[in-house]
Write a protein that holds these residues in place. Structure first.
Motif, PDB file in Angstrom:
ATOM      1  N   GLN A 137       0.835  -1.214   0.000  1.00  0.00           N
ATOM      2  CA  GLN A 137       0.000   0.000   0.000  1.00  0.00           C
ATOM      3  C   GLN A 137       0.871   1.267   0.000  1.00  0.00           C
ATOM      4  OE1 GLN A 137      -1.592  -2.770   1.065  1.00  0.00           O
ATOM      5  NE2 GLN A 137      -3.153  -2.324  -0.451  1.00  0.00           N
TER       6      GLN A 137
ATOM      7  N   ASN B 285       2.901 -16.026   1.642  1.00  0.00           N
ATOM      8  CA  ASN B 285       2.302 -15.288   2.781  1.00  0.00           C
ATOM      9  C   ASN B 285       2.926 -15.747   4.103  1.00  0.00           C
ATOM     10  OD1 ASN B 285       0.366 -15.061   0.448  1.00  0.00           O
ATOM     11  ND2 ASN B 285      -0.608 -13.688   1.903  1.00  0.00           N
TER      12      ASN B 285
ATOM     13  N   TYR C 191       1.890  -3.584   6.719  1.00  0.00           N
ATOM     14  CA  TYR C 191       2.153  -4.799   5.938  1.00  0.00           C
ATOM     15  C   TYR C 191       1.776  -6.063   6.689  1.00  0.00           C
ATOM     16  CZ  TYR C 191       6.471  -4.827   8.674  1.00  0.00           C
ATOM     17  OH  TYR C 191       7.383  -4.828   9.695  1.00  0.00           O
ATOM     18  N   ALA C 192       1.066  -5.889   7.817  1.00  0.00           N
ATOM     19  CA  ALA C 192       0.676  -7.076   8.580  1.00  0.00           C
ATOM     20  C   ALA C 192      -0.251  -7.946   7.747  1.00  0.00           C
ATOM     21  CB  ALA C 192      -0.011  -6.664   9.864  1.00  0.00           C
ATOM     22  N   GLY C 193       0.005  -9.229   7.752  1.00  0.00           N
ATOM     23  CA  GLY C 193      -0.822 -10.167   7.015  1.00  0.00           C
ATOM     24  C   GLY C 193      -2.085 -10.501   7.790  1.00  0.00           C
ATOM     25  N   VAL C 194      -2.984 -11.206   7.114  1.00  0.00           N
ATOM     26  CA  VAL C 194      -4.291 -11.502   7.689  1.00  0.00           C
ATOM     27  C   VAL C 194      -4.169 -12.316   8.983  1.00  0.00           C
ATOM     28  CG1 VAL C 194      -4.643 -13.549   6.196  1.00  0.00           C
ATOM     29  CG2 VAL C 194      -6.609 -12.320   7.130  1.00  0.00           C
TER      30      VAL C 194
ATOM     31  N   THR D 268     -12.747  -9.611  10.731  1.00  0.00           N
ATOM     32  CA  THR D 268     -13.361  -9.066   9.517  1.00  0.00           C
ATOM     33  C   THR D 268     -12.807  -9.796   8.306  1.00  0.00           C
ATOM     34  OG1 THR D 268     -13.512  -6.906  10.561  1.00  0.00           O
ATOM     35  CG2 THR D 268     -13.727  -6.959   8.160  1.00  0.00           C
ATOM     36  N   VAL D 269     -13.714 -10.465   7.585  1.00  0.00           N
ATOM     37  CA  VAL D 269     -13.317 -11.186   6.370  1.00  0.00           C
ATOM     38  C   VAL D 269     -13.795 -10.389   5.168  1.00  0.00           C
ATOM     39  CG1 VAL D 269     -13.751 -13.270   4.992  1.00  0.00           C
ATOM     40  CG2 VAL D 269     -13.316 -13.465   7.446  1.00  0.00           C
ATOM     41  N   PHE D 270     -12.866 -10.077   4.270  1.00  0.00           N
ATOM     42  CA  PHE D 270     -13.239  -9.371   3.037  1.00  0.00           C
ATOM     43  C   PHE D 270     -13.701 -10.411   2.018  1.00  0.00           C
ATOM     44  CE2 PHE D 270      -9.770  -6.545   4.784  1.00  0.00           C
ATOM     45  CZ  PHE D 270     -10.648  -5.633   5.336  1.00  0.00           C
TER      46      PHE D 270
ATOM     47  N   GLN E  15     -11.200 -17.179  -0.478  1.00  0.00           N
ATOM     48  CA  GLN E  15      -9.894 -16.906  -1.078  1.00  0.00           C
ATOM     49  C   GLN E  15      -8.813 -17.761  -0.429  1.00  0.00           C
ATOM     50  OE1 GLN E  15     -11.767 -14.782   0.874  1.00  0.00           O
ATOM     51  NE2 GLN E  15     -10.664 -12.877   1.219  1.00  0.00           N
TER      52      GLN E  15
ATOM     53  N   ARG F 233      -4.538 -18.831   0.150  1.00  0.00           N
ATOM     54  CA  ARG F 233      -3.143 -18.367   0.176  1.00  0.00           C
ATOM     55  C   ARG F 233      -2.254 -19.520   0.624  1.00  0.00           C
ATOM     56  NH1 ARG F 233      -5.476 -14.810  -1.877  1.00  0.00           N
ATOM     57  NH2 ARG F 233      -5.323 -12.550  -1.545  1.00  0.00           N
TER      58      ARG F 233
ATOM     59  N   LEU G 110      -9.331 -18.776   3.766  1.00  0.00           N
ATOM     60  CA  LEU G 110      -9.460 -18.036   5.021  1.00  0.00           C
ATOM     61  C   LEU G 110     -10.418 -18.756   5.969  1.00  0.00           C
ATOM     62  CD1 LEU G 110      -9.645 -14.181   4.485  1.00  0.00           C
ATOM     63  CD2 LEU G 110      -7.687 -15.687   4.594  1.00  0.00           C
TER      64      LEU G 110
ATOM     65  N   ASP H 188      -7.725  -7.310  -4.685  1.00  0.00           N
ATOM     66  CA  ASP H 188      -7.503  -8.569  -3.970  1.00  0.00           C
ATOM     67  C   ASP H 188      -7.397  -9.718  -4.974  1.00  0.00           C
ATOM     68  OD1 ASP H 188      -7.084 -10.029  -1.709  1.00  0.00           O
ATOM     69  OD2 ASP H 188      -9.190 -10.194  -1.136  1.00  0.00           O
TER      70      ASP H 188
HETATM   71  C1  UD1 Z   1      -0.563  -9.034  -0.191  1.00  0.00           C
HETATM   72  C2  UD1 Z   1      -0.290  -7.724   0.536  1.00  0.00           C
HETATM   73  C3  UD1 Z   1      -1.285  -6.676   0.106  1.00  0.00           C
HETATM   74  C4  UD1 Z   1      -1.247  -6.513  -1.423  1.00  0.00           C
HETATM   75  C5  UD1 Z   1      -1.429  -7.862  -2.111  1.00  0.00           C
HETATM   76  C6  UD1 Z   1      -1.189  -7.703  -3.606  1.00  0.00           C
HETATM   77  C7  UD1 Z   1       0.645  -8.212   2.700  1.00  0.00           C
HETATM   78  C8  UD1 Z   1       0.383  -8.425   4.141  1.00  0.00           C
HETATM   79  N1  UD1 Z   1      -0.438  -7.939   1.941  1.00  0.00           N
HETATM   80  O1  UD1 Z   1      -1.857  -9.378   0.164  1.00  0.00           O
HETATM   81  O2  UD1 Z   1      -0.962  -5.453   0.721  1.00  0.00           O
HETATM   82  O3  UD1 Z   1      -2.252  -5.636  -1.852  1.00  0.00           O
HETATM   83  O4  UD1 Z   1      -0.487  -8.825  -1.591  1.00  0.00           O
HETATM   84  O5  UD1 Z   1      -0.425  -8.662  -4.153  1.00  0.00           O
HETATM   85  O6  UD1 Z   1       1.752  -8.281   2.226  1.00  0.00           O
HETATM   86  N2  UD1 Z   1      -8.105 -10.265   4.614  1.00  0.00           N
HETATM   87  C9  UD1 Z   1      -9.283 -10.297   5.325  1.00  0.00           C
HETATM   88  N3  UD1 Z   1      -9.344  -9.576   6.501  1.00  0.00           N
HETATM   89  C10 UD1 Z   1      -8.283  -8.861   6.979  1.00  0.00           C
HETATM   90  C11 UD1 Z   1      -7.084  -8.850   6.235  1.00  0.00           C
HETATM   91  C12 UD1 Z   1      -7.026  -9.563   5.053  1.00  0.00           C
HETATM   92  O7  UD1 Z   1     -10.258 -10.912   4.925  1.00  0.00           O
HETATM   93  O8  UD1 Z   1      -8.408  -8.257   8.054  1.00  0.00           O
HETATM   94  C13 UD1 Z   1      -8.031 -11.049   3.363  1.00  0.00           C
HETATM   95  C14 UD1 Z   1      -7.534 -10.258   2.178  1.00  0.00           C
HETATM   96  O9  UD1 Z   1      -8.571  -9.585   1.544  1.00  0.00           O
HETATM   97  C15 UD1 Z   1      -6.941 -11.385   1.321  1.00  0.00           C
HETATM   98  C16 UD1 Z   1      -6.445 -12.401   2.348  1.00  0.00           C
HETATM   99  O10 UD1 Z   1      -7.092 -12.073   3.572  1.00  0.00           O
HETATM  100  O11 UD1 Z   1      -7.906 -11.956   0.510  1.00  0.00           O
HETATM  101  C17 UD1 Z   1      -4.948 -12.342   2.593  1.00  0.00           C
HETATM  102  O12 UD1 Z   1      -4.595 -10.986   2.864  1.00  0.00           O
HETATM  103  P1  UD1 Z   1      -3.097 -10.520   3.194  1.00  0.00           P
HETATM  104  O13 UD1 Z   1      -2.619 -11.247   4.372  1.00  0.00           O
HETATM  105  O14 UD1 Z   1      -3.089  -9.046   3.222  1.00  0.00           O
HETATM  106  O15 UD1 Z   1      -2.226 -11.070   1.976  1.00  0.00           O
HETATM  107  P2  UD1 Z   1      -2.394 -10.828   0.382  1.00  0.00           P
HETATM  108  O16 UD1 Z   1      -3.784 -10.769  -0.053  1.00  0.00           O
HETATM  109  O17 UD1 Z   1      -1.596 -11.886  -0.273  1.00  0.00           O
END
Ligand code: UD1
Length: 308
Positions: free
Chosen positions: A80, A170, A182-185, A200-202, A207, A209, A243, A269
Motif C-alpha cells: 500500500q 504469505n 504490511y501485517a498479514g491476515v 473481519t473477512v473481506f 480466497q 493463500r 481463510l 484482492d
Molecule cells: C498481499 C499484501 C497486500 C497486497 C497484495 C497484492 C501483505 C500483508 N499484503 O496481500 O498489501 O495488496 O499482496 O499482491 O503483504 N483479509 C481479510 N481480513 C483482513 C485482512 C485480510 O479478509 O483483516 C483477506 C484479504 O482480503 C486477502 C487475504 O485475507 O484476501 C490475505 O490478505 P493478506 O494477508 O493481506 O495477503 P495478500 O492478499 O496476499
C-alpha cells in the motif's frame, strides 16, 4: 561464515539471525530501525548490531568489512505504501538494493540471498505458480522486486556475483506487528482473538493463500546462503488454504467459536494464490514443514504471552 543481515532486526530478519546462530555463523545486523526493533534480537556474543541505511553507501562500506555472505532483507515492505509513495519506495527497494548488490560485487562477497516476493506475479495467469511464470506486477512494490531479480541476474552475468532471490509467499509468525501496514491476515486475526474482537473477512472467505511459517522462511534463508542455485526460488509450503479453513483451525486452538463479520472484497484482492515448490525442495533441499496448526499455536502462545 560472516553474514551481514540487512533488515536483521525485523520480522523475517530476526528469525533469520537466530537460524544463522544455530549453524555457528557470525552475524552482523544492519538496520535503520524504522520498523525493526532491537528487542527482536538475541543478545549473543556472535551478534553485532550496526545502525545504518541501505540508501547510504558510506554506511554500507563500514558494514561490509570482514563479511563473506549477505542476507539482504531491508526493504520498504508495504504494498500500500509503495502505491501511495512510489518514489520513496523506489529509493529503498531499487536504489538501496543496488547499493547492496554493488557492495557484493566490489567486496567479492561469496554469496548473496535477498527477499523477492510473490507480488512480482500480480494476478496469476495459472496456478500453482512456477518461477518461470510471467512476471506482471500490479504495484510498485511488485515491480521493484522484479527489477531486483533482473539486477541480480545481470550482476551474475556481468561480474559473476552469486545471488539468489527468494520469492516469499504469505509469511506468518511471531513478531509481525498486527498494526503495521504490511501485517498479514493471520497476525491481524490473532490480534482480534487476543482482544476478543470479531474477525473481519473481506468477501466470502473462500480466497486461498500459501501461508508459510516464519521459522521455515528463516531456515530457507540459511539453506539458500549455503546453496549454489542462482536466479529465483519460491519459499512456500506448496499447499494453499482458504481463510475460512484458517479461521476453523484458529477457533479450534482458541477453544471457542470466533465471531466473523463479512465485508466487501477489497479492490485488487487476488482470489487465489498457490506456489510450486520443487526448486526449493530439490535445489535447496528444503521443505517448509511446520504444520499449519503447530505454527498457529506457536503464534498464539507468543501473542497471548504463554511461555512454551
Ligand atoms: C498481499 C499484501 C497486500 C497486497 C497484495 C497484492 C501483505 C500483508 N499484503 O496481500 O498489501 O495488496 O499482496 O499482491 O503483504 N483479509 C481479510 N481480513 C483482513 C485482512 C485480510 O479478509 O483483516 C483477506 C484479504 O482480503 C486477502 C487475504 O485475507 O484476501 C490475505 O490478505 P493478506 O494477508 O493481506 O495477503 P495478500 O492478499 O496476499
Amino acid at each position: 561464515m560472516h553474514v551481514l543481515v540487512t533488515g536483521g532486526a525485523g520480522f523475517i530478519g530476526s528469525h533469520s539471525v537466530e537460524a544463522l546462530l544455530k549453524i555457528g555463523a557470525q552475524v552482523r545486523v544492519f538496520d535503520n530501525f524504522s520498523s525493526g526493533n532491537r528487542q527482536n534480537l538475541p543478545s549473543h556474543a556472535d551478534v553485532e548490531v550496526c545502525t545504518g541505511d541501505i540508501r547510504e553507501p558510506k554506511d554500507l562500506a563500514q558494514a561490509f568489512i570482514g563479511i563473506t555472505h549477505v542476507l539482504h532483507l531491508a526493504a520498504q515492505v508495504s504494498v500500500q505504501d509503495s502505491i501511495a509513495q512510489p518514489t520513496h519506495s523506489c529509493g529503498i527497494n531499487i536504489q538501496g538494493f543496488l547499493n547492496v548488490l554493488d557492495k557484493v560485487r566490489t567486496h567479492q562477497i561469496e554469496r548473496m540471498v535477498y527477499a523477492s516476493s510473490a507480488a512480482v506475479y500480480g494476478h496469476p495467469q495459472r496456478l500453482p505458480l512456477s518461477e518461470e511464470d510471467l512476471v506482471q506486477p500490479i504495484s510498485p512494490y511488485g515491480l521493484e522486486k522484479s527489477i531486483n531479480d533482473q539486477y541480480a541476474s545481470l550482476f551474475h552475468s556481468l561480474y559473476g556475483c552469486s545471488a539468489l532471490g527468494l520469492r516469499y509467499f504469505n509469511v506468518y509468525g511471531p513478531r509481525q506487528d498486527p498494526k503495521s501496514p504490511y501485517a498479514g491476515v493471520i497476525s491481524k486475526f490473532m490480534d482480534c482473538v487476543r482482544q476478543n474482537q470479531p474477525l473481519t473477512v473481506f468477501g466470502d472467505g473462500s480466497q486461498t493463500r500459501d501461508f508459510v511459517f516464519v521459522k521455515d522462511v528463516a531456515q530457507a534463508n540459511v539453506k539458500a546462503l549455503q546453496a549454489k542455485a542462482k536466479g529465483v526460488c519460491h519459499v512456500a509450503t506448496g499447499t494453499s488454504r482458504s481463510l475460512l479453513d484458517m479461521i476453523h483451525v484458529l477457533s479450534k486452538i482458541a477453544g471457542r467459536d470466533l465471531q466473523v463479520i463479512h465485508q466487501n472484497t477489497q479492490a485488487g484482492d487476488i482470489p487465489h494464490s498457490a506456489a510450486q515448490v520443487e526448486r526449493l525442495n530439490s535445489e535447496m533441499e528444503m521443505v517448509c514443514a511446520t504444520e499449519f496448526q503447530d505454527g498457529l499455536i506457536i503464534l498464539m502462545n507468543d501473542v497471548l504471552g504463554v511461555k512454551e
